[in-house]
Design a protein around this motif. Structure first.
Motif, PDB file in Angstrom:
ATOM      1  N   GLN A  56      53.424  51.745  56.645  1.00 53.79           N
ATOM      2  CA  GLN A  56      53.705  50.332  56.381  1.00 53.79           C
ATOM      3  C   GLN A  56      52.827  49.408  57.226  1.00 53.79           C
ATOM      4  N   ALA A  57      52.390  49.888  58.389  1.00 47.62           N
ATOM      5  CA  ALA A  57      51.490  49.081  59.213  1.00 47.62           C
ATOM      6  C   ALA A  57      50.156  48.883  58.503  1.00 47.62           C
ATOM      7  N   LEU A  58      49.638  49.945  57.879  1.00 51.78           N
ATOM      8  CA  LEU A  58      48.395  49.834  57.124  1.00 51.78           C
ATOM      9  C   LEU A  58      48.599  48.991  55.877  1.00 51.78           C
ATOM     10  N   GLN A  59      49.730  49.201  55.211  1.00 57.86           N
ATOM     11  CA  GLN A  59      50.006  48.460  53.983  1.00 57.86           C
ATOM     12  C   GLN A  59      50.106  46.966  54.244  1.00 57.86           C
ATOM     13  N   GLN A  60      50.804  46.596  55.308  1.00 58.36           N
ATOM     14  CA  GLN A  60      50.947  45.177  55.632  1.00 58.36           C
ATOM     15  C   GLN A  60      49.604  44.556  55.961  1.00 58.36           C
ATOM     16  N   PHE A  61      48.765  45.289  56.678  1.00 57.92           N
ATOM     17  CA  PHE A  61      47.458  44.756  57.050  1.00 57.92           C
ATOM     18  C   PHE A  61      46.590  44.504  55.823  1.00 57.92           C
ATOM     19  N   VAL A  62      46.622  45.409  54.855  1.00 59.49           N
ATOM     20  CA  VAL A  62      45.741  45.314  53.702  1.00 59.49           C
ATOM     21  C   VAL A  62      46.276  44.368  52.639  1.00 59.49           C
ATOM     22  N   THR A  63      47.590  44.318  52.456  1.00 55.04           N
ATOM     23  CA  THR A  63      48.130  43.579  51.312  1.00 55.04           C
ATOM     24  C   THR A  63      48.720  42.211  51.643  1.00 55.04           C
ATOM     25  N   SER A  64      49.224  42.024  52.866  1.00 50.37           N
ATOM     26  CA  SER A  64      49.932  40.754  53.115  1.00 50.37           C
ATOM     27  C   SER A  64      49.501  40.007  54.368  1.00 50.37           C
ATOM     28  N   SER A  65      48.746  40.636  55.248  1.00 57.99           N
ATOM     29  CA  SER A  65      48.258  39.927  56.427  1.00 57.99           C
ATOM     30  C   SER A  65      47.241  38.863  56.010  1.00 57.99           C
ATOM     31  N   THR A  66      47.083  37.851  56.844  1.00 55.21           N
ATOM     32  CA  THR A  66      46.174  36.749  56.510  1.00 55.21           C
ATOM     33  C   THR A  66      44.840  36.938  57.219  1.00 55.21           C
ATOM     34  N   GLU A 105      44.578  53.978  35.271  1.00 50.42           N
ATOM     35  CA  GLU A 105      45.332  53.719  34.052  1.00 50.42           C
ATOM     36  C   GLU A 105      46.524  52.830  34.364  1.00 50.42           C
ATOM     37  N   GLY A 106      47.147  52.302  33.309  1.00 51.29           N
ATOM     38  CA  GLY A 106      48.346  51.490  33.469  1.00 51.29           C
ATOM     39  C   GLY A 106      48.066  50.004  33.408  1.00 51.29           C
ATOM     40  N   ASN A 107      49.131  49.215  33.575  1.00 53.20           N
ATOM     41  CA  ASN A 107      49.029  47.760  33.481  1.00 53.20           C
ATOM     42  C   ASN A 107      49.350  47.047  34.789  1.00 53.20           C
ATOM     43  N   ASP A 108      49.546  47.815  35.862  1.00 56.05           N
ATOM     44  CA  ASP A 108      50.062  47.215  37.087  1.00 56.05           C
ATOM     45  C   ASP A 108      49.002  46.857  38.119  1.00 56.05           C
ATOM     46  N   SER A 109      47.832  47.452  38.031  1.00 52.90           N
ATOM     47  CA  SER A 109      46.779  47.165  39.001  1.00 52.90           C
ATOM     48  C   SER A 109      45.794  46.167  38.414  1.00 52.90           C
ATOM     49  N   PRO A 110      45.309  45.225  39.200  1.00 56.56           N
ATOM     50  CA  PRO A 110      44.492  44.136  38.660  1.00 56.56           C
ATOM     51  C   PRO A 110      43.218  44.619  37.977  1.00 56.56           C
ATOM     52  N   GLU A 167      33.869  60.550  50.112  1.00 55.67           N
ATOM     53  CA  GLU A 167      34.100  60.761  51.539  1.00 55.67           C
ATOM     54  C   GLU A 167      34.725  59.578  52.268  1.00 55.67           C
ATOM     55  N   PHE A 168      34.643  58.381  51.691  1.00 53.49           N
ATOM     56  CA  PHE A 168      35.128  57.195  52.399  1.00 53.49           C
ATOM     57  C   PHE A 168      36.195  56.436  51.614  1.00 53.49           C
ATOM     58  N   GLY A 169      36.764  57.091  50.594  1.00 57.10           N
ATOM     59  CA  GLY A 169      37.937  56.567  49.916  1.00 57.10           C
ATOM     60  C   GLY A 169      37.732  55.315  49.104  1.00 57.10           C
ATOM     61  N   LEU A 170      36.507  55.040  48.664  1.00 56.96           N
ATOM     62  CA  LEU A 170      36.244  53.792  47.956  1.00 56.96           C
ATOM     63  C   LEU A 170      37.198  53.586  46.782  1.00 56.96           C
ATOM     64  N   ASP A 171      37.431  54.640  45.988  1.00 53.55           N
ATOM     65  CA  ASP A 171      38.276  54.496  44.805  1.00 53.55           C
ATOM     66  C   ASP A 171      39.654  55.118  44.985  1.00 53.55           C
ATOM     67  N   HIS A 172      40.114  55.248  46.236  1.00 52.85           N
ATOM     68  CA  HIS A 172      41.406  55.863  46.503  1.00 52.85           C
ATOM     69  C   HIS A 172      42.531  54.850  46.679  1.00 52.85           C
ATOM     70  N   PHE A 173      42.230  53.573  46.600  1.00 57.55           N
ATOM     71  CA  PHE A 173      43.252  52.552  46.838  1.00 57.55           C
ATOM     72  C   PHE A 173      44.306  52.615  45.735  1.00 57.55           C
ATOM     73  N   GLU A 174      45.565  52.725  46.127  1.00 57.71           N
ATOM     74  CA  GLU A 174      46.660  52.836  45.172  1.00 57.71           C
ATOM     75  C   GLU A 174      47.526  51.590  45.107  1.00 57.71           C
ATOM     76  N   GLY A 175      47.176  50.580  45.879  1.00 55.59           N
ATOM     77  CA  GLY A 175      47.925  49.332  45.839  1.00 55.59           C
ATOM     78  C   GLY A 175      47.693  48.580  44.545  1.00 55.59           C
ATOM     79  N   ARG A 176      48.472  47.526  44.342  1.00 57.93           N
ATOM     80  CA  ARG A 176      48.434  46.795  43.080  1.00 57.93           C
ATOM     81  C   ARG A 176      48.147  45.318  43.272  1.00 57.93           C
ATOM     82  N   SER A 177      47.493  44.982  44.367  1.00 55.57           N
ATOM     83  CA  SER A 177      47.195  43.572  44.606  1.00 55.57           C
ATOM     84  C   SER A 177      45.692  43.337  44.568  1.00 55.57           C
ATOM     85  N   TRP A 178      45.335  42.141  44.129  1.00 61.82           N
ATOM     86  CA  TRP A 178      43.929  41.749  44.057  1.00 61.82           C
ATOM     87  C   TRP A 178      43.310  41.700  45.452  1.00 61.82           C
ATOM     88  N   VAL A 179      44.034  41.104  46.394  1.00 66.32           N
ATOM     89  CA  VAL A 179      43.481  40.998  47.748  1.00 66.32           C
ATOM     90  C   VAL A 179      43.399  42.368  48.393  1.00 66.32           C
TER      91      VAL A 179
END
Length: 302
Positions: free
Chosen positions: A71-81, A114-119, A260-272
């Motif tokens: 959750q520390a990583l998630q908060q930093f990437v998705t909701s921190s300013t 796939e899907g409709n949830d990721s930007p 090797e550096f996870g460029l396309d591994h992001f599983e979040g659903r936010s534009w930012v």
């Protein structure tokens, strides 16, 4: 133990967070634009997660390898300013010094999803693959030198199905855009106009290409070539031997970033979140370049 991908031992034998840690020094430079100490610390932590050997570089497995709550990583990437564009500006200037580019490569990057949830996810034509695929499409500017390359700026393309102003399903599209936090200014636009925005942004950071090579979907657009001419930017032919070598470097750059550096591994659903993750992946790759550990890239371009 902390090991950069491609190295067989701990970098310089220094444990994470120790005094003189080269990664910490690099992170301090890259993340100086972040306003708060805790943001800079989490940015360095995320960077370490991307550099650790292991499987997927999405937040949950990275957190497990780092021994922290995801959750520390998630908060930093998705909701921190914090402003990912400011980090990209530092990244681009540092990359120019490290890569010593012969040319900039402009083009798309396919993120299979796939899907409709990721930007931006839709069934759309991927020029690099010459077929319709379910994916997100990013566009990027890569600085390519004789020995290596680095992606320094990004945009997520939004297809027509993600623009409520032109979609037949406007209200549903509005709901999806709100869930993903897509700014109102982000709309469907032809790829070539988005790439021009990237070039103008880089110019605003004081960077100018020695030449550009445009990938599929761009090189055949007369309006794009005319706009480059208006900006005084030389567009090289992709048919020459040197240009083919540069394009090959760019392709390897994106492949390594994914593998090797996870460029396309992001599983979040936010534009930012997407924008921040690709920025941090680009920083991780540049760190490996700075340490001289990109073995696949060390073939000189003719």
């Amino acid at each position: 133990m902390f090991a950069v991908k491609g190295e067989s031992k701990v970098v310089t034998g220094i444990a994470p967070n120790a005094a003189g840690d080269p990664l910490r020094t690099f992170a301090e430079e890259m993340f100086r634009p972040l306003a708060r100490v805790d943001q800079r610390a989490k940015a360095e932590l995320y960077l370490r997660g991307l550099l650790l050997d292991g499987g997927r570089k999405s937040m949950q497995p990275m957190a497990e390898r780092l021994g922290v709550n995801h959750q520390a990583l998630q908060q930093f990437v998705t909701s921190s300013t914090w402003d990912f564009a400011a980090v990209r500006a530092v990244l681009a200037r540092r990359a120019e010094l490290l890569v010593q580019p012969l040319a900039w490569v402009l083009g798309e990057c396919v993120f299979h999803k796939e899907g409709n949830d990721s930007p931006g996810v839709a069934r759309q034509y991927a020029h690099d693959e010459e077929r319709m695929v379910d994916c997100q499409l990013g566009v990027t500017v890569q600085l390519v030198g004789a020995h290596t390359a680095a992606a320094v700026d990004w945009r997520l393309l939004l297809p027509e199905s993600w623009d409520d102003a032109i979609s037949f399903h406007g209200k549903e599209v509005q709901r999806r855009r709100r869930r993903c936090g897509i700014p109102d200014r982000e709309r469907y636009r032809p790829m070539w106009t988005v790439v021009l925005d990237l070039l103008d942004e880089l110019a605003g950071w004081g960077l100018r290409p020695p030449a550009v090579l445009a990938g599929p979907g761009l090189v055949v657009v007369p309006e794009f070539r005319a706009a480059l001419g208006q900006r005084g930017i030389p567009c090289s032919s992709p048919s020459s031997e040197q240009s083919e070598g540069i394009l090959d470097r760019a392709r390897i750059n994106l492949e390594e970033m994914k593998d090797e550096f996870g460029l396309d591994h992001f599983e979040g659903r936010s534009w930012v979140g997407w924008n921040r993750h690709v920025t941090l992946s680009s920083v991780a790759y540049l760190y490996s370049v700075s340490r001289g550990v990109r073995p696949r890239m060390h073939l000189r371009i003719p």
